[in-house]
Design an enzyme around this catalytic site. Structure first.
Site, short mmCIF file in Angstrom:
data_model
loop_
_atom_site.label_atom_id
_atom_site.label_comp_id
_atom_site.label_asym_id
_atom_site.label_seq_id
_atom_site.Cartn_x
_atom_site.Cartn_y
_atom_site.Cartn_z
N LYS A 59 57.92 69.74 43.20
CA LYS A 59 57.38 69.32 44.30
C LYS A 59 57.57 70.15 45.59
O LYS A 59 56.61 70.64 46.54
CB LYS A 59 57.24 67.93 44.71
CG LYS A 59 56.54 67.11 43.64
CD LYS A 59 56.72 65.73 44.22
CE LYS A 59 55.90 64.62 43.05
NZ LYS A 59 55.74 63.35 43.68
N ASP B 217 50.99 61.21 47.58
CA ASP B 217 51.85 60.21 47.49
C ASP B 217 51.93 59.10 48.65
O ASP B 217 51.89 57.92 48.34
CB ASP B 217 53.22 60.68 47.29
CG ASP B 217 53.38 61.25 45.93
OD1 ASP B 217 52.87 60.95 44.92
OD2 ASP B 217 54.57 62.13 45.66
P1 NAP Z 1 64.59 61.22 43.62
O1 NAP Z 1 64.12 62.01 44.72
O2 NAP Z 1 65.28 61.42 42.74
O3 NAP Z 1 65.40 60.06 44.44
C1 NAP Z 1 66.02 58.88 43.88
C2 NAP Z 1 66.71 58.03 45.01
O4 NAP Z 1 67.09 56.83 44.24
C3 NAP Z 1 67.99 58.65 45.71
O5 NAP Z 1 67.79 58.33 47.16
C4 NAP Z 1 69.05 58.20 44.77
O6 NAP Z 1 70.32 57.99 45.65
C5 NAP Z 1 68.52 56.62 44.53
N1 NAP Z 1 69.11 56.08 43.33
C6 NAP Z 1 69.00 56.92 42.12
N2 NAP Z 1 69.71 56.20 41.18
C7 NAP Z 1 70.37 55.17 41.83
C8 NAP Z 1 71.40 53.99 41.56
N3 NAP Z 1 71.66 53.88 40.04
N4 NAP Z 1 71.64 53.06 42.19
C9 NAP Z 1 71.24 53.30 43.61
N5 NAP Z 1 70.34 54.31 44.12
C10 NAP Z 1 69.76 55.10 43.23
O7 NAP Z 1 63.24 60.48 43.32
P2 NAP Z 1 61.90 59.99 43.92
O8 NAP Z 1 60.79 60.93 43.62
O9 NAP Z 1 62.25 59.58 45.52
O10 NAP Z 1 61.50 58.58 43.15
C11 NAP Z 1 61.87 57.30 43.65
C12 NAP Z 1 61.25 56.16 42.60
O11 NAP Z 1 59.87 56.16 42.84
C13 NAP Z 1 61.27 56.40 41.20
O12 NAP Z 1 61.65 55.35 40.51
C14 NAP Z 1 59.90 56.99 40.75
O13 NAP Z 1 59.58 56.73 39.48
C15 NAP Z 1 59.19 56.17 41.81
N6 NAP Z 1 57.76 56.81 42.34
C16 NAP Z 1 56.56 56.24 41.82
C17 NAP Z 1 55.48 56.81 42.31
C18 NAP Z 1 54.20 55.90 42.02
O14 NAP Z 1 53.11 56.68 41.83
N7 NAP Z 1 54.46 54.69 41.79
C19 NAP Z 1 55.41 57.93 42.68
C20 NAP Z 1 56.56 58.60 43.00
C21 NAP Z 1 57.85 57.99 42.78
P3 NAP Z 1 71.32 59.27 45.62
O15 NAP Z 1 70.77 59.78 46.74
O16 NAP Z 1 72.59 58.41 46.07
O17 NAP Z 1 71.30 59.79 44.40
#
Ligand code: NAP
Length: 289
Positions: free
Chosen positions: A70, A106
């Protein structure tokens, strides 16, 4: 229908096998009688530039872009719209006569789903987001644009929350207060938050019994608070089940997925997306997994 009348849409990601986007969009095109077809392409990071050139060369009408491309994809397209630029990520590309234009649906997709499904009034409200990744950045801009007064961001790696809070503060159009917090500091703000959003993958399939917060944490929220989870597999996460159990209103991640897709569909086709059918087909597919 003539073969050469068919308009092509691609999904560029790595991996893409689990994605429900091809199913959702192909049903939507069929429902609307539009000559479009959508296919997923597993693109290794090293091949992203060639894949984008391929979209242009093959005359694709557009694409969705997902993890991990992205941010990087912005270097290879011709124009990034202002909102996507501020978010710093593109999830939708439209091919306008050979010029590839990037958008981010998004944040607006999340906002649309939240407002439609909860009726929450965001003006002057206080919001707490767990996680400081790409999704937080997109939804934070949308929430700030809707007039929230206070945004708290909590993250496992506090430095990332600090950086994101500073960057959001510098680029917001309004005057909201934006602060980063550690998980240990949460009890001091939970009682004031009218919206709590899980934007981490904690609780996602297959780790469905995990939750980023405990029931004791949730019980500190005011009784009018909405608990929202971006995860849509499972549809109802442990966090949402616990919130519901103590009488709080909840908001599932499926609506965000449907609406980010609907905005992209509208960019490519100019037609209104059939969100009801899109939701039905994705929900059914998730149930059958
Ligand atoms: P990302 O950029 O990889 O960020 C993940 C975040 O979650 C980071 O801040 C990470 O913290 C934290 N994290 C990961 N594992 C963790 C754990 N075990 N305990 C505490 N914090 C943790 O991912 P993203 O794109 O932002 O997506 C985040 C979530 O939103 C995902 O579940 C994704 O599936 C969901 N999502 C849904 C949609 C939808 O259409 N509904 C769209 C986009 C995303 P650190 O910085 O410490 O690594």
């Amino acid at each position: 229908m003539q073969y050469n009348a068919m308009k092509l849409i691609g999904l560029l990601g790595h991996p893409v096998g689990h994605s429900k986007s091809p199913l959702m969009h192909n049903i939507a095109f069929k429902q609307m009688g539009l000559p479009f077809t959508y296919a997923a392409f597993d693109v290794e990071p090293a091949s992203l530039e060639s894949a984008v050139k391929g979209l242009r060369a093959l005359g694709f009408r557009g694409a969705n872009v997902t993890i991990p491309h992205k941010v990087k994809v912005m270097e290879y397209i011709d124009k990034v719209d202002d909102e996507a630029k501020r978010i710093g990520a593109v999830n939708t590309i439209v091919n306008e006569n050979g010029r590839l234009i990037g958008y981010n649906t998004d944040g607006i997709g999340y906002l649309q789903s939240l407002l439609e499904e909860t009726g929450l009034s965001l003006a002057s409200s206080k919001v707490l987001i767990l996680g400081a990744g790409g999704a937080t950045r997109a939804i934070a801009f949308a929430l700030l644009g809707a007039g929230i007064e206070q945004l708290w961001i909590t993250n496992r790696t506090i430095e990332k929350a600090d950086q994101l809070a500073a960057s959001l503060y510098a680029s917001q159009k309004g005057t909201a207060s934006i602060h980063a917090l550690t998980y240990e500091q949460l009890p001091s703000v939970l009682s004031e938050a009218s919206l709590l959003v899980n934007s981490t993958p904690v609780g996602m399939h297959p780790n469905v019994s995990d939750s980023p917060l405990t029931e004791a944490d949730l019980s500190l929220l005011p009784n009018y608070a909405v608990v929202s989870d971006l995860i849509y597999n499972p549809k109802r996460t442990k966090l949402l089940s616990m919130a519901e159990k103590i009488g709080l209103q909840t908001h599932e991640g499926l609506g965000m997925f449907i609406h980010q897709g609907a905005y992209a569909f509208e960019y490519w086709t100019g037609a209104k997306a059939p969100t009801k059918q899109m939701r039905q087909v994705v929900q059914q597919a998730l149930q059958n997994e």
